[in-house]
Design an enzyme around this catalytic site. Structure first.
Site, mmCIF file in Angstrom:
data_model
loop_
_atom_site.group_PDB
_atom_site.id
_atom_site.type_symbol
_atom_site.label_atom_id
_atom_site.label_comp_id
_atom_site.label_asym_id
_atom_site.label_seq_id
_atom_site.Cartn_x
_atom_site.Cartn_y
_atom_site.Cartn_z
ATOM 1 N N HIS A 1 0.804 -1.222 0.000
ATOM 2 C CA HIS A 1 0.000 0.000 0.000
ATOM 3 C C HIS A 1 0.837 1.274 0.000
ATOM 4 C CE1 HIS A 1 -3.151 -2.838 1.129
ATOM 5 N NE2 HIS A 1 -3.975 -1.964 0.617
ATOM 6 N N GLY A 2 2.005 1.198 0.544
ATOM 7 C CA GLY A 2 2.808 2.419 0.550
ATOM 8 C C GLY A 2 4.121 2.238 1.265
#
Lengths: 482, 301
Positions: A326-327
């Site tokens: 996701h990041g």
């Protein structure tokens, strides 16, 4: 181009009319139009990054063809690694390089050594995590001989870049989507109307629910240290609905748009907040990503077979990697770790596959025990979302410290405000309608069966007007940044 | 396919008609700017920032002066400091068929300053990207361009808005808000703190002064121009004097040069009351408007 923008409101009908009325009824023309419009859709944001999509597509197309031309295992493996290297390389360079560099420097500083590594001043290309995973899955499936490699380059380019799902999924498998490009699409009335209905519901979730929650979520998270515990709890709950409305809304719009062009995508969300435990939640939340990690990471690692220690290791790996996907931030890693912790007891007590059916099937209301399980699951998912939303780990810890303070027993701020009441009201509408549509592929799918035409059209009209009147203007989708 | 298209088109038409209907209902209660940029062309414009928007009541000016119908076309510091954007907007708004108009231009250090590194770089003027710099018309109702691209509230506010702030038919802002002294004091403190920080980032812009001159020259073709420095809270005055200590000298010099009157009310800050430190409450605004009108009357040959 954002789905909730005026540009898209012009773009979609235009492509639709060209697709069904103007261009010759031949699959090659249909595919050429899809490819052109997909590149326009993506290039609207930044045309320079089109070369990345094209590069990733060409490499995987080439890898597929070359794999078919050889039976030598070593050569096939080399080709697979080429695909992995290119796709993950691009992803790491654009998304994770600065994170790794910074942590490398920090680690050395911790031990008293000073190292300097320059960070890259680059923009994160929108949707990079989605299309690289989609393209990579093709190469892996061809390598595993689960899929015949395609020789139709146009179809393959369309498969990687098809605009409804290009920037935020669902991550479609080649096995499902690619063959749909091989055939001439014929207009199907039921499929198209169902697509419109699904889009409508997606817009409601995004523009009305998610974007209205976002205003308060931003205020509360940005000033967490000044808020009361009860306000922070409210902020966390609102974020749960914001992220759900935002992302599942995007998926609904994507799936619905694809239906307008005669394509069927897999379901990406299946009312996840009605899950009775965390394992069920992960079978219902961002299904295309969870199954991707299951098939291409968890199972190759050994999956649920082998010693308990190995399985536990696999569980932690898959959740942490999924969080990291996701990041490039420790908050996502911690979020994944937390979900692994929630999952482990289910695995140890062998209850992770306990709930495979829909909750309260054939019942109007949930049984009290089920309701409690749903509330408990929602509560732990909501607490974990705090890490997902926080700017960094200290921010998340401050949030929790204040959340679990005596001020938790107080009336939260903002509850009397008009805008907050509107947000809560629409969350209520979302919950009620999703509950009654929980057996379907999407909430409004079976509305035809239950209501007469006048009621249906009145409902559609009201829904559109609610989106128009209560919507917040052009807020970007959260998952664009992933 | 045909049935699908017919249904979609009919449904879309119903929806678009409803949306147009909602847009038609937009008025002075919809937001603080809509009425200003959706009314027909106006004469005797009153220009400046939000201070002017609250403080000068065209209805009172008109009554005192007679024979004019003025319109408050003042916005905010981010929207309408003197510059190319505001000048172009004024040109669009002004009804040039009316003769002997009276123009009141609010001036203070902020409308002649900018916070960019080079305060004379036109490209860095904040208002370029604001709605006055982007909308194509300021005289149409519904103003679709504004409502679609710049209306910042959910559209339900067009149908139902409980905000006490609204725009009068004459363009001025009114508020039915009753604030306690304690609340006003808090607002004042916060505002002064904010402007103290802001003052450090802002610098006088000779380019803005040049645009003020251009605006005056343009308006003088159609009538008389009066420059007004409004009264504000004296503590805030101290802050803005730091930004431009020679402001009154500059303005007096310029007004002589351009043969326009400059009325300086800045020292009368404690005679009027505000919602914060510079936005006047209606009662004070009425009083000040009357005083300005009298001064204009006296100054007329």
């Amino acid at each position: 181009m954002l789905f909730n923008s005026l540009e898209f409101a012009v773009f979609l009908p235009l492509v639709f009319l060209l697709y069904w009325f103007i261009i010759p009824k031949h699959k090659k023309f249909q595919n050429a139009l899809i490819l052109t419009s997909s590149y326009v859709f993506y290039g609207w944001w930044d045309w320079r990054f089109l070369c990345l999509i094209l590069f990733s597509s060409i490499v995987d197309y080439y890898v597929g063809i070359q794999m078919q031309n050889t039976d030598i295992k070593k050569r096939r493996k080399q080709l697979l690694w080429l695909s992995v290297f290119v796709n993950l390389g691009v992803l790491i360079l654009f998304k994770y390089y600065n994170f790794f560099a910074q942590n490398f420097v920090d680690a050395f500083t911790l031990f008293g050594k000073s190292v300097s590594l320059s960070s890259l001043d680059i923009i994160l290309p929108v949707g990079i995590s989605f299309y690289t995973f989609q393209s990579l899955s093709y190469s892996i499936d061809v390598y595993r001989r689960k899929l015949e490699p395609t020789k139709d380059w146009l179809s393959f380019l369309c498969y990687v870049s098809f605009f409804p799902q290009l920037v935020a999924g669902p991550i479609e498998r080649a096995k499902n989507l690619l063959p749909q490009f091989y055939k001439l699409r014929k207009f199907n009335y039921n499929q198209a109307t169902d697509g419109i209905r699904q889009m409508l519901w997606g817009f409601f979730k995004k523009i009305v629910v998610a974007d209205n929650c976002a205003k308060y979520v931003n205020i509360i998270f940005d000033s967490a240290e000044d808020q009361s515990g009860s306000t922070l709890l409210l902020g966390a709950v609102l974020f749960s609905f914001q992220i759900y409305g935002d992302f599942s809304g995007y998926s609904d719009i994507a799936i619905g748009s694809a239906k307008l062009f005669g394509f069927d995508f897999k379901q990406n969300f299946r009312v996840p907040y009605f899950s009775r435990n965390i394992a069920e939640f992960w079978r219902r939340w961002h299904i295309s990503l969870s199954t991707w990690f299951r098939d291409y990471l968890y199972i190759p690692l050994g999956g649920s077979y082998g010693s308990k220690t190995n399985v536990l290791r696999n569980i932690f790996i898959i959740f942490i990697v999924s969080g990291f996907w996701h990041g490039a931030n420790w908050t996502f890693i911690f979020w994944g770790f937390l979900h692994a912790l929630f999952f482990v007891p289910l695995f140890l007590f062998n209850t992770n596959r306990k709930y495979l059916n829909t909750v309260s099937e054939n019942r109007f209301f949930a049984r009290p025990k089920e309701l409690l399980s749903i509330l408990y699951t929602f509560a732990i998912v909501t607490l974990a979302w705090v890490f997902f939303r926080a700017d960094n780990l200290p921010h998340a810890f401050v949030y929790f410290k204040t959340l679990f303070s005596p001020s938790l027993i107080s009336i939260p701020d903002f509850v009397g405000e008009e805008k907050m009441l509107i947000s809560l009201f629409f969350i209520g509408i979302l919950i009620i309608l999703e509950w009654f549509g929980r057996d379907n592929n999407h909430t409004l799918e079976s509305i035809n069966k239950h209501f007469s035409k006048p009621i249906r059209y009145t409902f559609y009209y009201l829904l559109v007007m609610i989106i128009f009147l209560f919507g917040v203007q052009e807020q970007p989708f959260i998952y664009f940044q992933f | 396919m045909k049935i699908f298209l017919i249904k979609i088109v009919v449904f879309a038409l119903v929806i678009l008609s409803s949306i147009a209907g909602v847009f038609y209902m937009a008025d002075g209660k919809s937001d603080p700017f809509y009425k200003k940029i959706s009314s027909a062309k106006q004469s005797s414009l009153i220009l400046g920032s939000s201070r002017i928007g609250y403080a000068i009541k065209p209805s009172i000016i008109d009554k005192e002066l007679g024979n004019i119908q003025s319109f408050n076309y003042a916005f905010t510091y981010n929207t309408s400091p003197y510059g190319l954007t505001y000048l172009n907007s004024v040109k669009q708004k002004l009804d040039t068929t009316v003769e002997n108009q009276v123009f009141i231009l609010g001036v203070d250090p902020w409308v002649l300053s900018n916070d960019s590194q080079d305060p004379n770089d036109l490209n860095m003027f904040l208002e370029n990207k604001n709605f006055l710099g982007t909308i194509t018309t300021v005289n149409s109702h519904p103003n679709f361009n504004y409502l679609i691209h710049n209306y910042s509230e959910p559209y339900i506010k067009i149908l139902y808005n409980r905000s006490p702030l609204f725009v009068e038919d004459d363009g001025s802002w009114s508020s039915s808000l009753q604030l306690s002294d304690k609340y006003i004091l808090k607002q004042k403190k916060e505002l002064i703190a904010r402007y103290t920080v802001k003052q450090e980032a802002y610098q006088f812009s000779s380019l803005r002064l040049a645009y003020l001159k251009q605006t005056i020259s343009y308006l003088k073709t159609y009538g008389e121009v009066y420059l007004i420095r409004l009264p504000i809270d004296l503590d805030l005055l101290e802050v803005e004097n730091k930004l431009m200590s020679n402001f009154d000298d500059v303005l007096e010099h310029m007004s002589n040069e351009m043969s326009v009157h400059y009325f300086n009310f800045s020292t009368q800050g404690d005679v009027f009351n505000y919602f914060d430190a510079h936005h006047m409450i209606p009662e004070s605004a009425n009083r000040l408007s009357l005083e300005i009108a009298k001064r204009i009357k006296q100054s007329k040959p």
